[in-house]
Design an enzyme around this catalytic site. Structure first.
Site: not given
Ligand SMILES: [Zn+2]
Length: 132
Positions: A29, A84, A91, A97-98
């Site tokens: 990320d 989320n 989100q 996505h995790f």
């Protein structure tokens, strides 16, 4: 505009890739909650968990486990995994996505928001509402 996570998973947009298999793709990320914060996405587009088929979700969670194992081993960190769905849930990109977040001092992310003990009547009512 194309989905940015589809572009990343296809290798058409740059990312800090740490894992890839036939169905899943994991990358850092760029706005990490903590160093090593990784996103794991399916290569096939699905906006939310409600939209992904069961088999794809199993493959995705298998990739999540691989990444979590790796972070734990390499960083010596505890690991939070979260996912989320929707803006109120946090989100930001409409592609499932995790988040796999290393939890290691001094970068510990407080995710638990536990409230006070709920009254049994409330818990019973919620159980009646939600149970299958
Ligand atoms: Zn997508």
């Amino acid at each position: 505009m194309a989905c940015i996570f589809c572009e990343i998973a296809a290798g058409r947009a740059p990312s800090y890739k740490i894992y890839e298999d036939a169905d899943s793709f994991a990358f850092l990320d760029i706005n990490p909650a903590a160093p090593g914060h990784t996103l794991v996405v399916p290569k096939s587009h699905a906006a939310m968990i409600f939209d992904i088929d069961e088999l794809s979700l199993r493959r995705l969670t298998s990739a999540v486990k691989h990444v979590a194992d790796r972070i734990r081993k390499v960083m010596g960190a505890d690991v939070s995994v979260l996912q989320n769905n929707g803006r109120l849930a946090g989100q930001g990109v409409d592609h499932v996505h995790f988040h796999v977040i290393p939890q290691k001092m001094p970068h510990v992310v407080r995710l638990g928001h536990m409230g006070p003990r709920a009254p049994d009547e409330d818990l019973k009512a919620m159980t009646e509402q939600l149970k299958f």
